[in-house]
Design a protein around this motif. Structure first.
Motif, PDB file in Angstrom:
ATOM      1  N   ALA A 185      14.234  21.063 -37.141  1.00 34.51           N
ATOM      2  CA  ALA A 185      13.448  20.803 -38.352  1.00 34.51           C
ATOM      3  C   ALA A 185      11.962  20.877 -38.043  1.00 34.51           C
ATOM      4  CB  ALA A 185      13.807  19.435 -38.926  1.00 34.51           C
ATOM      5  N   HIS A 186      11.561  20.326 -36.929  1.00 30.14           N
ATOM      6  CA  HIS A 186      10.142  20.342 -36.548  1.00 30.14           C
ATOM      7  C   HIS A 186       9.656  21.773 -36.329  1.00 30.14           C
ATOM      8  CE1 HIS A 186       6.601  19.861 -33.928  1.00 30.14           C
ATOM      9  NE2 HIS A 186       6.361  18.842 -34.743  1.00 30.14           N
ATOM     10  N   GLN A 187      10.479  22.594 -35.734  1.00 29.37           N
ATOM     11  CA  GLN A 187      10.109  23.988 -35.503  1.00 29.37           C
ATOM     12  C   GLN A 187       9.912  24.719 -36.840  1.00 29.37           C
ATOM     13  OE1 GLN A 187      12.964  26.149 -33.160  1.00 29.37           O
ATOM     14  NE2 GLN A 187      11.594  27.872 -32.847  1.00 29.37           N
ATOM     15  N   ALA A 188      10.809  24.491 -37.796  1.00 29.39           N
ATOM     16  CA  ALA A 188      10.687  25.110 -39.122  1.00 29.39           C
ATOM     17  C   ALA A 188       9.470  24.575 -39.861  1.00 29.39           C
ATOM     18  CB  ALA A 188      11.956  24.853 -39.934  1.00 29.39           C
ATOM     19  N   TRP A 189       9.253  23.263 -39.782  1.00 28.05           N
ATOM     20  CA  TRP A 189       8.092  22.634 -40.417  1.00 28.05           C
ATOM     21  C   TRP A 189       6.796  23.216 -39.862  1.00 28.05           C
ATOM     22  CZ3 TRP A 189       4.346  19.952 -37.741  1.00 28.05           C
ATOM     23  CH2 TRP A 189       3.364  19.359 -38.522  1.00 28.05           C
ATOM     24  N   LYS A 190       6.708  23.313 -38.552  1.00 29.75           N
ATOM     25  CA  LYS A 190       5.496  23.809 -37.900  1.00 29.75           C
ATOM     26  C   LYS A 190       5.206  25.248 -38.306  1.00 29.75           C
ATOM     27  CE  LYS A 190       3.336  24.160 -33.370  1.00 29.75           C
ATOM     28  NZ  LYS A 190       3.488  23.926 -31.936  1.00 29.75           N
ATOM     29  N   SER A 191       6.231  26.066 -38.373  1.00 33.82           N
ATOM     30  CA  SER A 191       6.070  27.460 -38.771  1.00 33.82           C
ATOM     31  C   SER A 191       5.527  27.561 -40.191  1.00 33.82           C
ATOM     32  CB  SER A 191       7.414  28.181 -38.667  1.00 33.82           C
ATOM     33  OG  SER A 191       7.304  29.484 -39.176  1.00 33.82           O
ATOM     34  N   LYS A 192       6.121  26.814 -41.119  1.00 37.18           N
ATOM     35  CA  LYS A 192       5.673  26.838 -42.522  1.00 37.18           C
ATOM     36  C   LYS A 192       4.272  26.262 -42.667  1.00 37.18           C
ATOM     37  CE  LYS A 192       8.719  28.642 -45.238  1.00 37.18           C
ATOM     38  NZ  LYS A 192       8.368  29.648 -46.240  1.00 37.18           N
ATOM     39  N   ALA A 193       3.989  25.175 -41.969  1.00 37.62           N
ATOM     40  CA  ALA A 193       2.671  24.550 -42.048  1.00 37.62           C
ATOM     41  C   ALA A 193       1.590  25.497 -41.536  1.00 37.62           C
ATOM     42  CB  ALA A 193       2.665  23.241 -41.264  1.00 37.62           C
ATOM     43  N   GLN A 194       1.868  26.215 -40.473  1.00 36.55           N
ATOM     44  CA  GLN A 194       0.889  27.156 -39.929  1.00 36.55           C
ATOM     45  C   GLN A 194       0.666  28.341 -40.866  1.00 36.55           C
ATOM     46  OE1 GLN A 194       2.447  27.912 -35.990  1.00 36.55           O
ATOM     47  NE2 GLN A 194       1.204  26.273 -35.108  1.00 36.55           N
ATOM     48  N   MET A 195       1.698  28.729 -41.614  1.00 30.88           N
ATOM     49  CA  MET A 195       1.566  29.850 -42.554  1.00 30.88           C
ATOM     50  C   MET A 195       0.683  29.488 -43.749  1.00 30.88           C
ATOM     51  SD  MET A 195       5.512  31.251 -42.401  1.00 30.88           S
ATOM     52  CE  MET A 195       5.443  31.946 -44.011  1.00 30.88           C
ATOM     53  N   THR A 196       0.545  28.204 -44.046  1.00 34.14           N
ATOM     54  CA  THR A 196      -0.212  27.773 -45.222  1.00 34.14           C
ATOM     55  C   THR A 196      -1.458  26.979 -44.843  1.00 34.14           C
ATOM     56  OG1 THR A 196       1.133  25.769 -45.433  1.00 34.14           O
ATOM     57  CG2 THR A 196       1.871  27.722 -46.635  1.00 34.14           C
ATOM     58  N   VAL A 197      -1.941  27.138 -43.638  1.00 36.87           N
ATOM     59  CA  VAL A 197      -3.060  26.338 -43.130  1.00 36.87           C
ATOM     60  C   VAL A 197      -4.339  26.553 -43.947  1.00 36.87           C
ATOM     61  CG1 VAL A 197      -3.874  27.990 -41.392  1.00 36.87           C
ATOM     62  CG2 VAL A 197      -4.140  25.541 -41.001  1.00 36.87           C
ATOM     63  N   ASP A 198      -4.503  27.677 -44.601  1.00 40.10           N
ATOM     64  CA  ASP A 198      -5.713  27.949 -45.377  1.00 40.10           C
ATOM     65  C   ASP A 198      -5.733  27.242 -46.729  1.00 40.10           C
ATOM     66  OD1 ASP A 198      -6.759  29.552 -43.368  1.00 40.10           O
ATOM     67  OD2 ASP A 198      -5.927  31.389 -44.199  1.00 40.10           O
ATOM     68  N   ASN A 199      -4.615  26.672 -47.165  1.00 44.48           N
ATOM     69  CA  ASN A 199      -4.545  25.965 -48.440  1.00 44.48           C
ATOM     70  C   ASN A 199      -4.454  24.469 -48.145  1.00 44.48           C
ATOM     71  OD1 ASN A 199      -3.941  24.831 -50.901  1.00 44.48           O
ATOM     72  ND2 ASN A 199      -2.354  26.291 -51.434  1.00 44.48           N
ATOM     73  N   ALA A 200      -5.562  23.757 -48.345  1.00 47.23           N
ATOM     74  CA  ALA A 200      -5.614  22.329 -48.018  1.00 47.23           C
ATOM     75  C   ALA A 200      -4.654  21.496 -48.860  1.00 47.23           C
ATOM     76  CB  ALA A 200      -7.031  21.805 -48.185  1.00 47.23           C
ATOM     77  N   HIS A 201      -4.249  21.995 -50.018  1.00 46.80           N
ATOM     78  CA  HIS A 201      -3.355  21.251 -50.897  1.00 46.80           C
ATOM     79  C   HIS A 201      -1.873  21.482 -50.574  1.00 46.80           C
ATOM     80  CE1 HIS A 201      -7.020  20.893 -53.325  1.00 46.80           C
ATOM     81  NE2 HIS A 201      -6.457  19.771 -53.752  1.00 46.80           N
ATOM     82  N   MET A 202      -1.583  22.439 -49.739  1.00 46.40           N
ATOM     83  CA  MET A 202      -0.188  22.755 -49.401  1.00 46.40           C
ATOM     84  C   MET A 202       0.269  21.880 -48.242  1.00 46.40           C
ATOM     85  SD  MET A 202       1.976  24.790 -50.611  1.00 46.40           S
ATOM     86  CE  MET A 202       3.337  25.849 -50.367  1.00 46.40           C
ATOM     87  N   ARG A 203       1.398  21.192 -48.430  1.00 49.13           N
ATOM     88  CA  ARG A 203       1.931  20.314 -47.391  1.00 49.13           C
ATOM     89  C   ARG A 203       3.441  20.497 -47.257  1.00 49.13           C
ATOM     90  NH1 ARG A 203      -2.779  19.286 -46.856  1.00 49.13           N
ATOM     91  NH2 ARG A 203      -3.765  17.298 -46.405  1.00 49.13           N
ATOM     92  N   TYR A 204       3.899  20.395 -46.032  1.00 50.89           N
ATOM     93  CA  TYR A 204       5.332  20.423 -45.742  1.00 50.89           C
ATOM     94  C   TYR A 204       5.726  19.095 -45.119  1.00 50.89           C
ATOM     95  CZ  TYR A 204       5.865  25.196 -47.113  1.00 50.89           C
ATOM     96  OH  TYR A 204       5.933  26.326 -47.873  1.00 50.89           O
ATOM     97  N   PHE A 205       6.946  18.678 -45.387  1.00 52.80           N
ATOM     98  CA  PHE A 205       7.451  17.380 -44.945  1.00 52.80           C
ATOM     99  C   PHE A 205       8.821  17.536 -44.301  1.00 52.80           C
ATOM    100  CE2 PHE A 205       4.678  16.710 -48.553  1.00 52.80           C
ATOM    101  CZ  PHE A 205       3.876  15.661 -48.136  1.00 52.80           C
ATOM    102  N   ILE A 206       9.139  16.590 -43.423  1.00 55.02           N
ATOM    103  CA  ILE A 206      10.474  16.490 -42.837  1.00 55.02           C
ATOM    104  C   ILE A 206      11.088  15.188 -43.346  1.00 55.02           C
ATOM    105  CG2 ILE A 206      11.843  16.259 -40.737  1.00 55.02           C
ATOM    106  CD1 ILE A 206       9.618  17.763 -39.251  1.00 55.02           C
TER     107      ILE A 206
END
Length: 77
Positions: free
Chosen positions: A44-65
């Motif tokens: 789960a952490h690996q998937a979260w990290k991948s998605k979070a890094q893909m959206t790093v330019d949008n400060a309002h975008m957040r992923y959760f586990i």
């Protein structure tokens, strides 16, 4: 010697755009990104990290586990 299976500890990874960077209220529930359900925290952490890094330019975008195993069996959390 029989191989011992590791206990399945389900985790949900999801995210979306927040109304404010200081809250966890989503702007549009219909647009939530359900990444998936994973058998353990490491996956789960690996998937979260991948998605979070893909959206790093949008400060309002957040992923959760979400630790689903704690919701399914709260006495053993």
């Amino acid at each position: 010697m029989a191989e011992i299976e590791s206990k399945q500890l389900l985790h949900l990874v999801f995210g979306g755009e927040l109304k404010s960077v200081t809250s966890t209220e989503f702007r549009d529930l219909d647009a939530l990104d359900i990444v998936g359900i994973f058998p353990n925290y490491a996956a789960a952490h690996q998937a979260w990290k991948s998605k979070a890094q893909m959206t790093v330019d949008n400060a309002h975008m957040r992923y959760f586990i979400v630790h689903m195993h704690r919701l399914l069996d709260p006495e053993n959390a």
